[in-house]
Design a protein around this motif. Structure first.
Motif, mmCIF file in Angstrom:
data_model
loop_
_atom_site.group_PDB
_atom_site.id
_atom_site.type_symbol
_atom_site.label_atom_id
_atom_site.label_comp_id
_atom_site.label_asym_id
_atom_site.label_seq_id
_atom_site.Cartn_x
_atom_site.Cartn_y
_atom_site.Cartn_z
ATOM 1 N N ASN A 55 58.794 -10.923 -18.842
ATOM 2 C CA ASN A 55 57.962 -10.608 -17.663
ATOM 3 C C ASN A 55 57.391 -11.899 -17.098
ATOM 4 O O ASN A 55 57.034 -12.804 -17.850
ATOM 5 N N PRO A 57 58.636 -8.795 -23.382
ATOM 6 C CA PRO A 57 58.136 -7.421 -23.534
ATOM 7 C C PRO A 57 57.679 -7.134 -24.962
ATOM 8 O O PRO A 57 56.693 -6.431 -25.169
ATOM 9 N N GLN A 65 59.838 1.692 -25.056
ATOM 10 C CA GLN A 65 59.680 0.799 -23.916
ATOM 11 C C GLN A 65 58.707 1.437 -22.936
ATOM 12 O O GLN A 65 58.856 2.600 -22.557
ATOM 13 N N THR A 89 56.843 0.978 -19.219
ATOM 14 C CA THR A 89 56.728 0.259 -17.971
ATOM 15 C C THR A 89 55.314 0.497 -17.470
ATOM 16 O O THR A 89 54.856 1.639 -17.423
ATOM 17 N N ARG A 108 51.878 -0.982 -14.819
ATOM 18 C CA ARG A 108 51.525 -1.688 -13.600
ATOM 19 C C ARG A 108 50.351 -2.606 -13.911
ATOM 20 O O ARG A 108 49.324 -2.155 -14.413
ATOM 21 N N LEU A 161 55.089 -4.480 -11.669
ATOM 22 C CA LEU A 161 55.613 -3.739 -12.806
ATOM 23 C C LEU A 161 55.945 -4.711 -13.932
ATOM 24 O O LEU A 161 56.581 -5.740 -13.704
ATOM 25 N N ARG A 218 57.178 -4.891 -18.279
ATOM 26 C CA ARG A 218 57.797 -4.117 -19.348
ATOM 27 C C ARG A 218 57.168 -4.495 -20.676
ATOM 28 O O ARG A 218 56.923 -5.673 -20.941
#
Ligand SMILES: Nc1ncnc2c1ncn2[C@@H]1O[C@H](COP(=O)(O)OP(=O)(O)OP(=O)(O)O)[C@@H](O)[C@H]1O
Ligand SMILES: [Mg+2]
Lengths: 356, 286
Positions: A240, A279, A304, A306, A308, A313, A315
């Motif tokens: 990310n 992640p 996993q 996801t 905000r 976004l 992960r």
């Protein structure tokens, strides 16, 4: 001796330069993966090592002998192509024995080596078939068999597994690794699949746009990516990234003015940075960066998420299961060693990093 | 094809669509084969039976026309000539054209496309425009009425033909085949002869056969470049057709025509089995 030295190698097609000075030193017995997005010049470099493409600049040496002007047949290499390139009019036995035949190896010796290779690869019952009577996986094995009967100085592979289905690909990957551990022949392996590169190679060379971005052992690339590109390319799911401005007291001000506290300072003291967190390095904790869960995808062994974070976004990969539900507010902690700092630059779009 | 054919494909043989297609096939065959049938039939008729109206299918067959024209039109020598010229030009063209086609398909050469196009364009020149200059050149070189002259003349149009057909075959083969052979120890020539040629054999053979048939029936160059010694069968037909003092000699025309066609048909039937086997074996899948 199966050493390969690539020194300042360049390649141009007419006015278009596709390789801009590549240098790689490969030791005897090493397994090196060339990895990078489509069109970065991996195949071109491999074909230059094989002698199938001319060298526009620089030197390539195999076993300490410069081979720039040596024909492919005199380089003592074997190559496995993506489409296998089996000779359709020859049966498996003759496909595998062809190179030895060309070298005038006595017939009994050819038979012995073909049988040995067939045994290693489990092809004994297919020796009398023509290539078109084989499945894709069997053809792939024959192509490998054709390479190993040669006992060459160097194996060259150009995406040998990309025509197989996912399951077979994983199986053949292990077999290639096992084969290398048994034969210890220098191997150069081209792939655009970073997982393949990471799992197979002693050393991974990440290429991009005709230059080497970074080279090193797989875990070193994972732990210390030298550039945003390598950071984005290595690792799945990908790292990310967040862009912002460093403010007093280890804070990062994002575009929407959210301020995140950083667990570590940028060693290079830049003002504008892109930070990266893998992640799997996020920890859901009591304190940390605030995020809102939007999707939860459990696979059993890991989950996993996801989420905000400040409008972006991100992960998150957590081991095992989690009680987080879509809509939950969570806090994300990162240990100081797991945060990566890069120059502020647009995040590379890497579709290929994910199609593994 | 009937709309429900796919659903009952296991007994497709019985559908109306299938029967219609068979009927259409028979009809087309009749349209194409009838003239040949009539030619062969006529060649065995006596002069009186040829012109009966309505035409007759039943008559007392005779070999008289054959006997007469085997001698008068010097048929045996012409057949030998035609075989020599067709085989010679066919083989020469297949050797040169195949290698040229390979070069065009594979060798990275500046202007290769242009060279190929120019050679192809040369086929656009009407043969009649070439025949007279060729005759003048042949006469200067003392080469008129010789087999080699016709062989070379035919090669001027057969080589481009072979070259373009074979270029297509070679382009369809993955270039990794030769590359693999070259890594396995072949030179470029070795890869061509040991790998590419055997794979292309069916295509090569059909191209050779078509080339030989084209040479077999060529008239214009044969007419201009030969007169007695090296003259071919089509020239004989033209001679008989042109000899209209006593009205068209249909008996002779059909007899010599049959003699011309029969070897081609036998040849095609002989190689056909081989060709189909070759096509199946050489399939380059994978
Ligand atoms: N014969 C050629 N003529 C001109 N350009 C070429 C030629 N071969 C390759 N290129 C160019 O060189 C670049 C590198 O190509 P290469 O095949 O090495 O990429 P790659 O890294 O192997 O990609 P992929 O993962 O898609 O196989 C590309 O931009 C390609 O368009
Ligand atoms: Mg490639």
């Amino acid at each position: 001796m199966g050493t390969v030295q690539i020194r300042e190698v360049r390649k141009s097609y007419g006015a278009v330069q596709v390789l801009h000075g590549i240098s790689i030193d490969i030791e005897d017995g090493e397994f090196v993966a060339l990895v990078g997005p489509s069109g970065c010049g991996k195949s071109t470099l491999l074909r230059m090592i094989a002698g199938l493409e001319s060298i526009s600049g620089g030197d390539i040496a195999i076993g300490n002998r410069v081979v720039n002007n040596v024909a492919p047949k005199d380089r003592d290499i074997a190559m496995v192509f993506q489409n296998y390139a089996l000779y359709p009019h020859k049966n498996v036995r003759d496909n595998m024995g062809f190179a030895l035949q060309q070298r005038r190896v006595p017939k009994p010796e050819i038979a012995k080596r073909v049988n040995e290779a067939a045994r290693i690869l489990g092809l004994e019952h297919l020796l009398d078939r023509k290539p078109r009577q084989l499945s894709g996986g069997q053809r792939q094995r024959v192509a490998m068999g054709r390479a190993i009967v040669r006992d060459p100085n160097v194996f060259l592979f150009d995406e040998p597994l990309s025509n197989l289905d996912a399951k077979l690909r994983v199986q053949m990957r292990s077999e290639i690794k096992e084969l290398h551990q048994r034969l210890k022949t220098t191997t150069i392996y081209v792939t655009h699949d970073q997982i393949e590169a990471m799992t197979l190679a002693d050393r991974v060379v990440v290429m991009n746009g005709g230059v080497v971005e970074q080279e090193g052992p797989p875990l070193e690339l994972y732990d210390r990516p030298a550039s945003l590109f390598v950071a984005a390319f290595i690792g799945s799911p990908p790292m990310n990234f967040l862009q912002g401005q460093i403010i007093e007291g280890n804070g990062l001000r994002l575009e929407d003015n959210t301020v995140l506290g950083l667990p570590a300072a940028d060693p290079k003291q830049r003002r504008q940075v892109t930070i990266g967190v893998r992640p799997e390095h996020f920890v859901i904790a009591e304190t940390g960066w605030p995020a809102t869960v939007s999707i939860v995808e459990p696979t059993g062994s890991e989950t996993q998420i996801t989420a905000r974070l400040a409008g972006q976004l991100i992960r998150i990969l957590v081991r095992g299961r989690t009680s987080a539900m879509p809509g939950d507010e969570i806090r994300l902690a990162v240990t100081p060693g797991d945060i990566h700092f890069f120059d502020a630059a647009p995040i590379p779009e890497l579709a290929s990093a994910e199609d593994a | 094809m009937s709309a429900r054919a796919p659903a009952v494909s296991y007994d497709a043989r019985n559908t109306l669509g299938h029967r219609l297609r068979i009927l259409a096939g028979i009809f087309v065959s009749i349209v194409f084969l009838f003239p040949i049938y009539w030619m062969v039939l006529t060649s065995f008729k006596q002069q009186v039976d040829i012109f009966t109206n309505p035409p007759t299918f039943f008559f007392e067959p005779t070999l008289a026309t054959y006997k007469e024209y085997m001698r008068r039109a010097d048929i045996v020598r012409r057949i030998v000539n035609t075989i020599i010229v067709a085989a010679g030009s066919g083989l020469l063209s297949i050797v040169v054209g195949t290698m040229a086609g390979y070069a065009l398909a594979r060798i990275r050469l500046r202007g290769a496309g242009t060279i190929g196009l120019i050679i192809l364009l040369s086929r656009g020149v009407p043969p009649i425009a070439l025949a007279v200059p060729m005759f003048l050149v042949a006469r200067k070189l003392g080469l008129t009425d010789k087999h080699i002259t016709l062989i070379l003349a035919y090669s001027t149009f057969l080589i481009p033909y072979v070259m373009w057909l074979m270029r297509g075959f070679f382009l369809a083969l993955p270039k990794e085949l030769e590359e693999s052979a070259m890594i396995d120890g072949c030179s470029r020539y070795g890869a061509f002869f040991k790998i590419i040629l055997p794979i292309s054999l069916p295509g090569l053979l059909s191209t050779l056969i078509f080339s030989m048939i084209l040479a077999w029936e060529e008239l214009l160059f044969a007419l201009v470049l030969t007169n007695r010694y090296a003259s071919t069968i089509p020239v004989a037909i033209a001679g008989i057709a042109g000899d209209t003092v006593n009205g068209a000699n249909w008996g002779a025309l059909t007899a010599v025509g049959t003699i011309t066609v029969v070897p081609v048909v036998i040849f095609a039937l002989l190689v056909q089995k081989w060709l189909i086997k070759g096509l199946a074996d050489g399939a380059t899948k994978g």
